[in-house]
Design a protein around this motif. Structure first.
Motif, PDB file in Angstrom:
ATOM      1  N   MET A   1     -16.071 -12.307  -2.315  1.00  0.00           N
ATOM      2  CA  MET A   1     -15.680 -12.873  -3.574  1.00  0.00           C
ATOM      3  C   MET A   1     -14.209 -12.580  -3.791  1.00  0.00           C
ATOM      4  SD  MET A   1     -18.977 -11.890  -5.896  1.00  0.00           S
ATOM      5  CE  MET A   1     -18.600 -13.076  -7.164  1.00  0.00           C
ATOM      6  N   SER A   2     -13.537 -13.445  -4.475  1.00  0.00           N
ATOM      7  CA  SER A   2     -12.104 -13.248  -4.692  1.00  0.00           C
ATOM      8  C   SER A   2     -11.769 -13.366  -6.181  1.00  0.00           C
ATOM      9  CB  SER A   2     -11.287 -14.242  -3.866  1.00  0.00           C
ATOM     10  OG  SER A   2     -11.646 -15.564  -4.197  1.00  0.00           O
ATOM     11  N   GLU A   3     -12.241 -12.421  -6.926  1.00  0.00           N
ATOM     12  CA  GLU A   3     -11.943 -12.395  -8.355  1.00  0.00           C
ATOM     13  C   GLU A   3     -10.559 -11.812  -8.578  1.00  0.00           C
ATOM     14  OE1 GLU A   3     -13.965 -13.871 -10.487  1.00  0.00           O
ATOM     15  OE2 GLU A   3     -15.252 -14.315  -8.789  1.00  0.00           O
ATOM     16  N   ASN A   4      -9.983 -12.108  -9.724  1.00  0.00           N
ATOM     17  CA  ASN A   4      -8.644 -11.645 -10.053  1.00  0.00           C
ATOM     18  C   ASN A   4      -8.704 -10.211 -10.569  1.00  0.00           C
ATOM     19  OD1 ASN A   4      -6.088 -11.167 -11.006  1.00  0.00           O
ATOM     20  ND2 ASN A   4      -5.913 -13.112 -12.069  1.00  0.00           N
ATOM     21  N   ARG A   5      -8.243  -9.284  -9.777  1.00  0.00           N
ATOM     22  CA  ARG A   5      -8.241  -7.877 -10.170  1.00  0.00           C
ATOM     23  C   ARG A   5      -7.183  -7.573 -11.227  1.00  0.00           C
ATOM     24  NH1 ARG A   5     -10.811  -4.201  -6.375  1.00  0.00           N
ATOM     25  NH2 ARG A   5     -11.782  -5.406  -4.729  1.00  0.00           N
ATOM     26  N   ASN A   6      -6.287  -8.510 -11.493  1.00  0.00           N
ATOM     27  CA  ASN A   6      -5.273  -8.299 -12.524  1.00  0.00           C
ATOM     28  C   ASN A   6      -5.864  -8.403 -13.931  1.00  0.00           C
ATOM     29  OD1 ASN A   6      -3.239  -7.943 -10.615  1.00  0.00           O
ATOM     30  ND2 ASN A   6      -2.810 -10.125 -10.530  1.00  0.00           N
ATOM     31  N   ASN A   7      -6.999  -9.038 -14.063  1.00  0.00           N
ATOM     32  CA  ASN A   7      -7.679  -9.143 -15.344  1.00  0.00           C
ATOM     33  C   ASN A   7      -8.414  -7.816 -15.575  1.00  0.00           C
ATOM     34  OD1 ASN A   7     -10.109  -9.476 -17.024  1.00  0.00           O
ATOM     35  ND2 ASN A   7      -9.500 -11.635 -17.127  1.00  0.00           N
ATOM     36  N   PRO A   8      -8.098  -7.097 -16.668  1.00  0.00           N
ATOM     37  CA  PRO A   8      -8.707  -5.775 -16.884  1.00  0.00           C
ATOM     38  C   PRO A   8     -10.232  -5.789 -16.920  1.00  0.00           C
ATOM     39  CG  PRO A   8      -6.888  -6.122 -18.411  1.00  0.00           C
ATOM     40  CD  PRO A   8      -7.114  -7.424 -17.709  1.00  0.00           C
ATOM     41  N   ASP A   9     -10.822  -6.784 -17.549  1.00  0.00           N
ATOM     42  CA  ASP A   9     -12.290  -6.853 -17.606  1.00  0.00           C
ATOM     43  C   ASP A   9     -12.887  -7.080 -16.223  1.00  0.00           C
ATOM     44  OD1 ASP A   9     -12.312  -6.462 -20.366  1.00  0.00           O
ATOM     45  OD2 ASP A   9     -12.179  -8.613 -20.778  1.00  0.00           O
ATOM     46  N   ALA A  10     -12.292  -8.009 -15.473  1.00  0.00           N
ATOM     47  CA  ALA A  10     -12.779  -8.282 -14.117  1.00  0.00           C
ATOM     48  C   ALA A  10     -12.585  -7.058 -13.234  1.00  0.00           C
ATOM     49  CB  ALA A  10     -12.063  -9.488 -13.526  1.00  0.00           C
ATOM     50  N   ILE A  14     -15.491  -5.113 -11.217  1.00  0.00           N
ATOM     51  CA  ILE A  14     -15.402  -4.980  -9.758  1.00  0.00           C
ATOM     52  C   ILE A  14     -15.515  -3.520  -9.345  1.00  0.00           C
ATOM     53  CG2 ILE A  14     -13.829  -5.206  -7.791  1.00  0.00           C
ATOM     54  CD1 ILE A  14     -12.805  -7.811  -9.160  1.00  0.00           C
ATOM     55  N   GLU A  15     -14.800  -2.641 -10.032  1.00  0.00           N
ATOM     56  CA  GLU A  15     -14.842  -1.210  -9.705  1.00  0.00           C
ATOM     57  C   GLU A  15     -16.249  -0.650  -9.879  1.00  0.00           C
ATOM     58  OE1 GLU A  15     -11.826   0.702 -12.042  1.00  0.00           O
ATOM     59  OE2 GLU A  15     -10.220  -0.435 -11.071  1.00  0.00           O
ATOM     60  N   ASN A  16     -16.938  -1.058 -10.930  1.00  0.00           N
ATOM     61  CA  ASN A  16     -18.318  -0.590 -11.156  1.00  0.00           C
ATOM     62  C   ASN A  16     -19.250  -1.053 -10.036  1.00  0.00           C
ATOM     63  OD1 ASN A  16     -17.761   0.788 -13.522  1.00  0.00           O
ATOM     64  ND2 ASN A  16     -18.185  -0.985 -14.822  1.00  0.00           N
ATOM     65  N   ILE A  17     -19.121  -2.302  -9.638  1.00  0.00           N
ATOM     66  CA  ILE A  17     -19.960  -2.837  -8.562  1.00  0.00           C
ATOM     67  C   ILE A  17     -19.644  -2.146  -7.245  1.00  0.00           C
ATOM     68  CG2 ILE A  17     -20.446  -4.896  -7.172  1.00  0.00           C
ATOM     69  CD1 ILE A  17     -20.017  -6.521  -9.809  1.00  0.00           C
ATOM     70  N   GLU A  18     -18.355  -1.998  -6.927  1.00  0.00           N
ATOM     71  CA  GLU A  18     -17.961  -1.370  -5.659  1.00  0.00           C
ATOM     72  C   GLU A  18     -18.385   0.099  -5.592  1.00  0.00           C
ATOM     73  OE1 GLU A  18     -14.091  -3.880  -4.152  1.00  0.00           O
ATOM     74  OE2 GLU A  18     -13.734  -2.275  -5.602  1.00  0.00           O
ATOM     75  N   ALA A  19     -18.419   0.782  -6.731  1.00  0.00           N
ATOM     76  CA  ALA A  19     -18.822   2.188  -6.754  1.00  0.00           C
ATOM     77  C   ALA A  19     -20.314   2.353  -6.449  1.00  0.00           C
ATOM     78  CB  ALA A  19     -18.484   2.804  -8.109  1.00  0.00           C
ATOM     79  N   ARG A  20     -21.097   1.332  -6.756  1.00  0.00           N
ATOM     80  CA  ARG A  20     -22.559   1.443  -6.611  1.00  0.00           C
ATOM     81  C   ARG A  20     -23.127   0.735  -5.385  1.00  0.00           C
ATOM     82  NH1 ARG A  20     -22.251   0.421 -12.515  1.00  0.00           N
ATOM     83  NH2 ARG A  20     -22.654   2.408 -13.512  1.00  0.00           N
ATOM     84  N   TYR A  21     -22.445  -0.315  -4.923  1.00  0.00           N
ATOM     85  CA  TYR A  21     -23.022  -1.171  -3.885  1.00  0.00           C
ATOM     86  C   TYR A  21     -22.005  -1.472  -2.787  1.00  0.00           C
ATOM     87  CZ  TYR A  21     -26.015  -2.052  -7.937  1.00  0.00           C
ATOM     88  OH  TYR A  21     -26.816  -1.903  -9.030  1.00  0.00           O
TER      89      TYR A  21
END
Length: 103
Positions: A1-10, A14-21
Motif C-alpha cells: 500500500m502506498s498511503e501518504n505518511r505526511n498526513n498525521p492521521d494516516a 500506519i505506525e499502529n498497523i506496522e507495530a502489530r502486523y
C-alpha cells in the motif's frame, strides 16, 4: 500500500498497523517527472509520440534512479510504489535498472 505518511492521521494509523502486523506492507510512494529520452527508434507510433501531459520529461536516467533510490531508502528497504511502467515514460534499460536497482 502506498498511503501518504505526511498526513498525521494516516501516519499514526500506519505506525499502529506496522507495530502489530507484518502485513500489509506500506511503501513510500510518489509521482515525479519522467526521463527525457529519444523515442525515434520505437516501432509503435502511438508510444513514440505519447506523453502524459501532467508530467515533465526532463530527467536523466541517473536522476530517475537517484529519486527511486531515495524513496526506497525511506521505506527501510521494503520497496516503493510509483507510476511509470508505461513504455513512453522511461527507456527499457532504465526500467530494467529500477526493477533490479541495488535489490
Amino acid at each position: 500500500m502506498s498511503e501518504n505518511r505526511n498526513n498525521p492521521d494516516a501516519s499514526k494509523a500506519i505506525e499502529n498497523i506496522e507495530a502489530r502486523y507484518s502485513n500489509p506492507i506500506f511503501l513510500n510512494g510518489g509521482n515525479f517527472d519522467k526521463e527525457n529520452w529519444d523515442r525515434s527508434e520505437m516501432t509503435s507510433e502511438i508510444c513514440k509520440n505519447k506523453r502524459d501531459g501532467r508530467m515533465k520529461y526532463i530527467l536523466s536516467q541517473s536522476e530517475v534512479l537517484d529519486i527511486i533510490e531515495k524513496k526506497h531508502q525511506k521505506s527501510n528497504g521494503k520497496g516503493i510504489s510509483y507510476w511509470g511502467n508505461k513504455s513512453w515514460r522511461y527507456r527499457s534499460n532504465c526500467s530494467k535498472k529500477y526493477c533490479f536497482y541495488k535489490w
